[in-house]
Design a protein around this motif. Structure first.
Motif, mmCIF file in Angstrom:
data_model
loop_
_atom_site.group_PDB
_atom_site.id
_atom_site.type_symbol
_atom_site.label_atom_id
_atom_site.label_comp_id
_atom_site.label_asym_id
_atom_site.label_seq_id
_atom_site.Cartn_x
_atom_site.Cartn_y
_atom_site.Cartn_z
ATOM 1 N N ARG A 22 25.712 37.115 89.318
ATOM 2 C CA ARG A 22 25.627 36.995 87.856
ATOM 3 C C ARG A 22 24.970 35.674 87.465
ATOM 4 O O ARG A 22 24.148 35.629 86.555
ATOM 5 C CB ARG A 22 27.017 37.129 87.232
ATOM 6 N N GLU A 28 25.819 36.837 81.753
ATOM 7 C CA GLU A 28 27.104 36.297 81.350
ATOM 8 C C GLU A 28 28.013 37.405 80.849
ATOM 9 O O GLU A 28 27.555 38.515 80.546
ATOM 10 C CB GLU A 28 26.902 35.265 80.240
ATOM 11 N N ALA A 29 29.302 37.117 80.734
ATOM 12 C CA ALA A 29 30.249 38.072 80.162
ATOM 13 C C ALA A 29 29.736 38.529 78.807
ATOM 14 O O ALA A 29 29.265 37.721 78.013
ATOM 15 C CB ALA A 29 31.623 37.438 80.027
ATOM 16 N N GLY A 30 29.776 39.818 78.578
ATOM 17 C CA GLY A 30 29.299 40.386 77.321
ATOM 18 C C GLY A 30 27.830 40.733 77.316
ATOM 19 O O GLY A 30 27.349 41.381 76.385
ATOM 20 N N SER A 31 27.091 40.314 78.347
ATOM 21 C CA SER A 31 25.662 40.627 78.417
ATOM 22 C C SER A 31 25.449 42.123 78.578
ATOM 23 O O SER A 31 26.149 42.771 79.349
ATOM 24 C CB SER A 31 25.007 39.926 79.621
ATOM 25 N N ASN A 32 24.477 42.652 77.855
ATOM 26 C CA ASN A 32 24.075 44.032 78.073
ATOM 27 C C ASN A 32 23.150 44.081 79.280
ATOM 28 O O ASN A 32 22.350 43.173 79.493
ATOM 29 C CB ASN A 32 23.356 44.606 76.854
ATOM 30 N N ARG A 46 18.842 42.611 83.588
ATOM 31 C CA ARG A 46 19.192 42.124 82.245
ATOM 32 C C ARG A 46 18.519 42.961 81.182
ATOM 33 O O ARG A 46 17.372 43.362 81.329
ATOM 34 C CB ARG A 46 18.745 40.681 82.077
ATOM 35 N N SER A 58 24.867 49.310 79.983
ATOM 36 C CA SER A 58 26.264 48.932 80.133
ATOM 37 C C SER A 58 26.375 47.460 79.792
ATOM 38 O O SER A 58 25.419 46.867 79.284
ATOM 39 C CB SER A 58 26.742 49.217 81.566
ATOM 40 N N HIS A 59 27.514 46.870 80.043
ATOM 41 C CA HIS A 59 27.660 45.433 79.838
ATOM 42 C C HIS A 59 28.623 44.870 80.876
ATOM 43 O O HIS A 59 29.377 45.599 81.499
ATOM 44 C CB HIS A 59 28.120 45.114 78.408
ATOM 45 N N ASN A 61 31.855 42.747 81.692
ATOM 46 C CA ASN A 61 33.047 42.295 80.980
ATOM 47 C C ASN A 61 33.398 40.876 81.417
ATOM 48 O O ASN A 61 32.726 40.277 82.250
ATOM 49 C CB ASN A 61 34.214 43.278 81.134
ATOM 50 N N ASP A 62 34.471 40.335 80.866
ATOM 51 C CA ASP A 62 34.801 38.931 81.134
ATOM 52 C C ASP A 62 35.297 38.672 82.554
ATOM 53 O O ASP A 62 35.449 37.521 82.958
ATOM 54 C CB ASP A 62 35.790 38.397 80.103
#
Length: 98
Positions: A22, A28-32, A46, A58-59, A61-62
């Motif tokens: 990542r 990053e978290a929340g990235s599509n 990305r 998709s995305h 998650n944290d």
């Protein structure tokens, strides 16, 4: 390209993307992210601009997990606990049945 990691899909169809991947891909978290199905692989990259040839979005998650959409799992024949190998380039994570 060498195999990087091997992971199992969890019961809900999620897959953990290692932190170092990542970071390398600046996800990053929340990235599509776009998932592109090509024959026997799924390429993750990305989400930038138009989805183009992406078969799903998709995305992350944290906790660094992605949920693989049902249409991707069906196309690839991946069910719960499927063993997935990860490969990577400087711009893509590539998933393939292990």
């Amino acid at each position: 390209m060498e195999r990087y990691k091997t992971r199992n899909l969890d019961i809900t169809g999620r897959l953990s993307i290692p932190g170092e991947l990542r970071i390398a891909l600046n996800i990053e978290a929340g990235s599509n992210i776009f998932l592109t199905c090509i024959d026997t692989i799924v390429a993750i990259h990305r989400a930038e601009g138009d989805a183009g040839t992406a078969c799903a979005v998709s995305h992350i998650n944290d906790t660094g997990m992605i949920s693989l959409p049902a249409e991707v799992k069906k196309k690839m024949g991946w069910k719960e606990k499927a063993r997935i190998a990860m490969y990577h380039t400087d711009k893509l994570i590539i998933l393939k049945s292990a």
